[in-house]
Design an enzyme around this catalytic site. Structure first.
Site, short mmCIF file in Angstrom:
data_model
loop_
_atom_site.label_atom_id
_atom_site.label_comp_id
_atom_site.label_asym_id
_atom_site.label_seq_id
_atom_site.Cartn_x
_atom_site.Cartn_y
_atom_site.Cartn_z
N GLU A 37 -9.27 24.15 -53.43
CA GLU A 37 -10.44 24.27 -52.56
C GLU A 37 -11.30 23.01 -52.61
O GLU A 37 -11.85 22.59 -51.61
CB GLU A 37 -11.27 25.51 -52.91
CG GLU A 37 -10.60 26.83 -52.56
CD GLU A 37 -10.29 27.01 -51.08
OE1 GLU A 37 -10.87 26.29 -50.25
OE2 GLU A 37 -9.45 27.86 -50.75
N TYR A 120 -19.49 28.49 -51.43
CA TYR A 120 -18.16 28.61 -50.81
C TYR A 120 -17.05 28.63 -51.88
O TYR A 120 -16.22 29.54 -51.91
CB TYR A 120 -17.89 27.47 -49.82
CG TYR A 120 -16.43 27.46 -49.44
CD1 TYR A 120 -15.91 28.48 -48.65
CD2 TYR A 120 -15.55 26.51 -49.97
CE1 TYR A 120 -14.56 28.54 -48.36
CE2 TYR A 120 -14.19 26.57 -49.69
CZ TYR A 120 -13.70 27.59 -48.89
OH TYR A 120 -12.36 27.66 -48.63
N ASP A 138 -16.73 28.62 -45.39
CA ASP A 138 -16.68 27.17 -45.17
C ASP A 138 -16.81 26.91 -43.66
O ASP A 138 -17.10 27.83 -42.89
CB ASP A 138 -15.39 26.57 -45.75
CG ASP A 138 -14.15 26.98 -44.97
OD1 ASP A 138 -14.24 27.91 -44.13
OD2 ASP A 138 -13.09 26.36 -45.18
N1 ADE Z 1 -9.13 25.12 -45.96
C1 ADE Z 1 -9.99 25.43 -46.93
N2 ADE Z 1 -9.44 26.26 -47.82
C2 ADE Z 1 -8.17 26.49 -47.40
C3 ADE Z 1 -7.10 27.25 -47.90
N3 ADE Z 1 -7.22 27.95 -49.01
N4 ADE Z 1 -5.95 27.25 -47.21
C4 ADE Z 1 -5.84 26.54 -46.09
N5 ADE Z 1 -6.81 25.80 -45.55
C5 ADE Z 1 -7.97 25.77 -46.22
#
Ligand code: ADE
Length: 355
Positions: A37, A120, A138
């Site tokens: 993340e 987040y 997010d």
């Molecule tokens: N963008 C932010 N977190 C994500 C995730 N876990 N999988 C795919 N895209 C993302």
């Protein structure tokens, strides 16, 4: 409008059928969710994949991250940008070792006390890794939420984001929080995408979407215009003696903290001014190459750079924070920011031509 609880079921069914196979979705652990993340903030999924795999191979757990040398950590992050993310990751890993015996806490509020972990990321770790029904909102999820609810306020406002978190919290199914969080993120990433490209025909939530009903998918979400970025002219010198190049280690705080860059001066210097400057460093200049222009865009500023290849007799560390590196070391040891990628490629190809 508020979100109806009925969105959960079609969303989960859609996710089970359509989820992409991504490295951090295999073998889900709190550590892997956390690192992925942080990497995925401001960076595309495709770009993150190889970094994530390499990072996990080399630093497979919180303790390894807490103990790695900063220079190696930044090297593993080289090219991803926003390097404070990596530094904060290590600070938080040390906090986790000292305060939580090396295990990320299974608690939304406790997670937010760790360096670099905001609402987040805490929501993502708590829900995806621990199954706790808390929201992870997010940019992707905010977009989905603003369109579903038809909320026309500026999504960059903290009060609007808080409202989105509260609203989403009311519809998370208690027994499927992990999948629900990932499903919302996935929907925002592949279907409910930005700027006139939304693939509404593929969306499992069409029946619930205010933006679709009101024909507003192109105007939602609303996002206040950012201030124009400051343009900063720079002169970048690849001071090279045929074997080693001069690098400068940036200060421990601020932009690109701790990264190694080519020798850099503010302003746009001519070749004559460059020669004069390098001589004043006590180096013998034998040749100056043609200027190479490059630009790098940061969040709040732009570097407009003119690079010069400066051939000297012998490079020596002439001042504090200056280092000399071979081209091999430039590749394998020193973390160099993407802002200087064009110059790194230039010096490598020049070296290759000279062989
Ligand atoms: N963008 C932010 N977190 C994500 C995730 N876990 N999988 C795919 N895209 C993302």
């Amino acid at each position: 409008m508020r979100l109806p609880k009925e969105i959960a079921e079609p969303l989960l069914i859609w996710y089970r059928e359509n989820a992409r196979d991504l490295p951090w979705r295999r073998d889900i652990t709190p550590y892997r969710v956390w690192v992925s993340e942080i990497m995925l903030q401001q960076t595309r999924v495709e770009a993150v994949k190889p970094y994530f795999e390499r990072f996990m191979r080399e630093l497979p757990d919180v303790r390894a991250l807490a103990e790695v040398e900063e220079e190696r950590l930044l090297k593993l992050w080289e090219g991803l940008g926003y390097y404070s993310r990596a530094r904060n990751l290590q600070k938080a890993a040390r906090q986790v070792c000292e305060q939580y015996a090396g295990e990320l806490p299974a608690d939304y509020e406790e997670l937010q006390k760790l360096c670099g972990i905001g609402a987040y990321t805490a929501g993502a770790i708590a829900s995806i890794a621990y199954g706790i029904p808390v929201p992870a909102v997010d940019g992707n999820v905010l977009r989905v939420w603003a369109r579903l609810t038809g909320d026309e306020r500026d999504i960059l406002q903290p009060a609007v984001q808080k409202r989105a978190r509260e609203d989403i919290a009311t519809v998370i199914p208690a027994d499927s929080a992990a999948e629900f969080t990932q499903a919302l993120i996935e929907l925002g990433a592949v279907v409910c995408v930005p700027a006139g490209e939304a693939r509404c025909a593929q969306c499992p939530l069409q029946a619930f979407c205010a933006a679709l009903t009101e024909n507003k998918t192109d105007i939602l979400p609303v996002r206040a215009k950012a201030k124009p970025r400051k343009v900063v002219p720079m002169t970048v010198l690849m001071i090279f003696d045929g074997e080693r190049v001069v690098l400068h280690k940036r200060p421990d705080k601020g932009l690109l903290a701790g990264m190694y860059e080519f020798y850099q001066l503010g302003g746009a210097l001519t070749a004559d001014q460059v020669a004069q400057h390098v001589r004043s460093m006590g180096l013998e200049v034998t040749k100056i190459g043609q200027p190479i222009a490059a630009k790098h865009i940061f969040t709040h500023l732009e570097w407009h750079m003119t690079g010069y290849f400066v051939r000297v007799d012998d490079v020596t560390p002439v001042a504090d924070r200056l280092t000399c590196a071979t081209l091999d070391e430039l590749g394998s040891k020193y973390p160099v920011p993407s802002a200087h990628r064009a110059f790194r490629e230039a010096i490598n190809s020049l070296d290759a031509c000279a062989q």
